[in-house]
Every structure is written in structure tokens, then in C-alpha cells.
Design a protein around this motif. Sequence first.
Motif, PDB file in Angstrom:
ATOM      1  N   LEU A  10       0.829  -1.207   0.000  1.00  0.00           N
ATOM      2  CA  LEU A  10       0.000   0.000   0.000  1.00  0.00           C
ATOM      3  C   LEU A  10       0.865   1.260   0.000  1.00  0.00           C
ATOM      4  O   LEU A  10       0.580   2.214  -0.720  1.00  0.00           O
ATOM      5  N   THR A  11       1.933   1.259   0.778  1.00  0.00           N
ATOM      6  CA  THR A  11       2.837   2.405   0.822  1.00  0.00           C
ATOM      7  C   THR A  11       3.474   2.631  -0.546  1.00  0.00           C
ATOM      8  O   THR A  11       3.540   3.769  -1.035  1.00  0.00           O
ATOM      9  N   LYS A  12       3.915   1.554  -1.171  1.00  0.00           N
ATOM     10  CA  LYS A  12       4.553   1.646  -2.490  1.00  0.00           C
ATOM     11  C   LYS A  12       3.602   2.250  -3.523  1.00  0.00           C
ATOM     12  O   LYS A  12       4.012   3.040  -4.366  1.00  0.00           O
ATOM     13  N   TYR A  13       2.331   1.894  -3.448  1.00  0.00           N
ATOM     14  CA  TYR A  13       1.342   2.386  -4.417  1.00  0.00           C
ATOM     15  C   TYR A  13       0.619   3.644  -3.940  1.00  0.00           C
ATOM     16  O   TYR A  13      -0.333   4.101  -4.576  1.00  0.00           O
ATOM     17  N   GLU A  14       1.065   4.196  -2.799  1.00  0.00           N
ATOM     18  CA  GLU A  14       0.496   5.426  -2.242  1.00  0.00           C
ATOM     19  C   GLU A  14      -0.999   5.299  -1.922  1.00  0.00           C
ATOM     20  O   GLU A  14      -1.780   6.212  -2.170  1.00  0.00           O
ATOM     21  N   MET A  15      -1.359   4.145  -1.383  1.00  0.00           N
ATOM     22  CA  MET A  15      -2.723   3.899  -0.926  1.00  0.00           C
ATOM     23  C   MET A  15      -2.685   3.656   0.580  1.00  0.00           C
ATOM     24  O   MET A  15      -1.635   3.386   1.144  1.00  0.00           O
ATOM     25  N   ASP A  16      -3.827   3.753   1.239  1.00  0.00           N
ATOM     26  CA  ASP A  16      -3.900   3.556   2.682  1.00  0.00           C
ATOM     27  C   ASP A  16      -4.763   2.348   3.015  1.00  0.00           C
ATOM     28  O   ASP A  16      -5.666   1.990   2.258  1.00  0.00           O
ATOM     29  N   ARG A  17      -4.488   1.739   4.171  1.00  0.00           N
ATOM     30  CA  ARG A  17      -5.278   0.589   4.612  1.00  0.00           C
ATOM     31  C   ARG A  17      -6.579   1.093   5.218  1.00  0.00           C
ATOM     32  O   ARG A  17      -6.593   2.001   6.030  1.00  0.00           O
ATOM     33  N   GLY A  18      -7.675   0.481   4.806  1.00  0.00           N
ATOM     34  CA  GLY A  18      -8.984   0.806   5.365  1.00  0.00           C
ATOM     35  C   GLY A  18      -9.374  -0.232   6.397  1.00  0.00           C
ATOM     36  O   GLY A  18      -8.543  -0.721   7.150  1.00  0.00           O
ATOM     37  N   GLU A  19     -10.641  -0.593   6.388  1.00  0.00           N
ATOM     38  CA  GLU A  19     -11.143  -1.591   7.338  1.00  0.00           C
ATOM     39  C   GLU A  19     -10.623  -2.972   6.965  1.00  0.00           C
ATOM     40  O   GLU A  19     -10.466  -3.295   5.794  1.00  0.00           O
ATOM     41  N   ILE A  20     -10.399  -3.791   7.992  1.00  0.00           N
ATOM     42  CA  ILE A  20     -10.023  -5.187   7.784  1.00  0.00           C
ATOM     43  C   ILE A  20     -11.060  -6.050   8.477  1.00  0.00           C
ATOM     44  O   ILE A  20     -11.311  -5.890   9.673  1.00  0.00           O
ATOM     45  N   ASN A  21     -11.678  -6.927   7.703  1.00  0.00           N
ATOM     46  CA  ASN A  21     -12.646  -7.874   8.257  1.00  0.00           C
ATOM     47  C   ASN A  21     -12.123  -9.274   8.009  1.00  0.00           C
ATOM     48  O   ASN A  21     -11.362  -9.512   7.077  1.00  0.00           O
ATOM     49  N   GLU A  22     -12.558 -10.208   8.852  1.00  0.00           N
ATOM     50  CA  GLU A  22     -12.148 -11.602   8.706  1.00  0.00           C
ATOM     51  C   GLU A  22     -13.310 -12.449   8.225  1.00  0.00           C
ATOM     52  O   GLU A  22     -14.459 -12.180   8.554  1.00  0.00           O
ATOM     53  N   ARG A  23     -12.976 -13.462   7.426  1.00  0.00           N
ATOM     54  CA  ARG A  23     -13.958 -14.443   6.971  1.00  0.00           C
ATOM     55  C   ARG A  23     -13.287 -15.811   7.018  1.00  0.00           C
ATOM     56  O   ARG A  23     -12.141 -15.946   6.584  1.00  0.00           O
ATOM     57  N   LEU A  24     -13.992 -16.784   7.534  1.00  0.00           N
ATOM     58  CA  LEU A  24     -13.438 -18.130   7.582  1.00  0.00           C
ATOM     59  C   LEU A  24     -13.359 -18.687   6.171  1.00  0.00           C
ATOM     60  O   LEU A  24     -14.339 -18.669   5.427  1.00  0.00           O
ATOM     61  N   ASP A  25     -12.160 -19.118   5.775  1.00  0.00           N
ATOM     62  CA  ASP A  25     -11.950 -19.725   4.462  1.00  0.00           C
ATOM     63  C   ASP A  25     -11.023 -20.913   4.675  1.00  0.00           C
ATOM     64  O   ASP A  25      -9.822 -20.741   4.888  1.00  0.00           O
ATOM     65  N   LEU A  26     -11.590 -22.097   4.635  1.00  0.00           N
ATOM     66  CA  LEU A  26     -10.818 -23.302   4.938  1.00  0.00           C
ATOM     67  C   LEU A  26      -9.723 -23.563   3.909  1.00  0.00           C
ATOM     68  O   LEU A  26      -8.777 -24.279   4.182  1.00  0.00           O
ATOM     69  N   GLY A  27      -9.834 -22.971   2.725  1.00  0.00           N
ATOM     70  CA  GLY A  27      -8.837 -23.194   1.687  1.00  0.00           C
ATOM     71  C   GLY A  27      -7.661 -22.240   1.747  1.00  0.00           C
ATOM     72  O   GLY A  27      -6.756 -22.339   0.927  1.00  0.00           O
ATOM     73  N   SER A  28      -7.653 -21.318   2.705  1.00  0.00           N
ATOM     74  CA  SER A  28      -6.574 -20.329   2.800  1.00  0.00           C
ATOM     75  C   SER A  28      -6.000 -20.309   4.203  1.00  0.00           C
ATOM     76  O   SER A  28      -6.728 -20.457   5.169  1.00  0.00           O
ATOM     77  N   PRO A  29      -4.688 -20.108   4.304  1.00  0.00           N
ATOM     78  CA  PRO A  29      -4.115 -19.954   5.641  1.00  0.00           C
ATOM     79  C   PRO A  29      -4.587 -18.648   6.283  1.00  0.00           C
ATOM     80  O   PRO A  29      -4.953 -17.716   5.560  1.00  0.00           O
ATOM     81  N   PRO A  30      -4.595 -18.553   7.596  1.00  0.00           N
ATOM     82  CA  PRO A  30      -5.036 -17.325   8.270  1.00  0.00           C
ATOM     83  C   PRO A  30      -4.205 -16.114   7.846  1.00  0.00           C
ATOM     84  O   PRO A  30      -2.999 -16.221   7.649  1.00  0.00           O
ATOM     85  N   GLY A  31      -4.880 -14.972   7.690  1.00  0.00           N
ATOM     86  CA  GLY A  31      -4.182 -13.727   7.389  1.00  0.00           C
ATOM     87  C   GLY A  31      -3.962 -13.434   5.928  1.00  0.00           C
ATOM     88  O   GLY A  31      -3.277 -12.471   5.578  1.00  0.00           O
ATOM     89  N   VAL A  32      -4.549 -14.226   5.035  1.00  0.00           N
ATOM     90  CA  VAL A  32      -4.396 -14.009   3.592  1.00  0.00           C
ATOM     91  C   VAL A  32      -5.568 -13.172   3.076  1.00  0.00           C
ATOM     92  O   VAL A  32      -6.712 -13.394   3.464  1.00  0.00           O
ATOM     93  N   VAL A  33      -5.265 -12.215   2.206  1.00  0.00           N
ATOM     94  CA  VAL A  33      -6.299 -11.344   1.656  1.00  0.00           C
ATOM     95  C   VAL A  33      -7.181 -12.138   0.694  1.00  0.00           C
ATOM     96  O   VAL A  33      -6.698 -12.722  -0.286  1.00  0.00           O
ATOM     97  N   LEU A  34      -8.497 -12.155   0.979  1.00  0.00           N
ATOM     98  CA  LEU A  34      -9.469 -12.871   0.146  1.00  0.00           C
ATOM     99  C   LEU A  34     -10.171 -11.930  -0.829  1.00  0.00           C
ATOM    100  O   LEU A  34     -10.526 -12.329  -1.929  1.00  0.00           O
ATOM    101  N   SER A  35     -10.405 -10.690  -0.402  1.00  0.00           N
ATOM    102  CA  SER A  35     -11.050  -9.711  -1.277  1.00  0.00           C
ATOM    103  C   SER A  35     -10.659  -8.312  -0.831  1.00  0.00           C
ATOM    104  O   SER A  35     -10.171  -8.109   0.280  1.00  0.00           O
ATOM    105  N   GLN A  36     -10.869  -7.376  -1.744  1.00  0.00           N
ATOM    106  CA  GLN A  36     -10.531  -5.986  -1.455  1.00  0.00           C
ATOM    107  C   GLN A  36     -11.503  -5.067  -2.154  1.00  0.00           C
ATOM    108  O   GLN A  36     -12.137  -5.441  -3.142  1.00  0.00           O
ATOM    109  N   ASN A  37     -11.645  -3.861  -1.618  1.00  0.00           N
ATOM    110  CA  ASN A  37     -12.508  -2.847  -2.205  1.00  0.00           C
ATOM    111  C   ASN A  37     -11.852  -1.500  -1.957  1.00  0.00           C
ATOM    112  O   ASN A  37     -11.570  -1.174  -0.815  1.00  0.00           O
ATOM    113  N   PRO A  38     -11.568  -0.700  -2.975  1.00  0.00           N
ATOM    114  CA  PRO A  38     -11.902  -0.885  -4.387  1.00  0.00           C
ATOM    115  C   PRO A  38     -11.107  -2.018  -5.033  1.00  0.00           C
ATOM    116  O   PRO A  38     -10.097  -2.451  -4.527  1.00  0.00           O
TER     117      PRO A  38
END
Length: 75
Positions: A24-52
Motif C-alpha cells: 500500500l505504501t509503495k502504491y500510495e494507498m492507505d489501509r482501510g477496514e479489515i474484516n475476517e472471513r473463515l476460508d478453509l482453503g486459505s491460511p489465516p491472514g491471507v487477503v481474500l477480497s478488497q474494495n476498491p
Amino acid sequence: GSPLDPKHVPSLLGLDIGVVEDSLTKYEMDRGEINERLDLGSPPGVVLSQNPRPGSLKMRHTKINLVISGVRTTR
């Protein structure tokens, strides 16, 4: 370019939340809200979706909201 020129939103999908801040720093963007969703196919802490969404044009320092894979708790 000019500080007023919009920038492309980077794709953070599949990245660990630990490296997101650097991207985010490299692209001059800022972190917004972070929500968690259980996804058995992904290890914890991996980004599943983003907006925009990746590739969209936004002004610098736009907040990027993330959904990351959560930790499954056993009871």
C-alpha cells in the motif's frame, strides 16, 4: 506524475496481511477496514477480497478495505 493524478489500485489478493502495508505504501494507498472471513482453503491472514477492486483508478491515499481469512476456533 502530478499528486492529483489517480493511481491504479494494486492487487492485494492472496498476499499475507503482514506484507500488505508495504504494498500500500509503495502504491500510495492507505489501509482501510479489515474484516475476517473463515476460508478453509486459505491460511489465516491471507487477503481474500478488497474494495476498491484491483486495477481501478483512485486518488492517492484512498483507503483499501480488505477481507482476510480468519482463524478457525475449535470448541
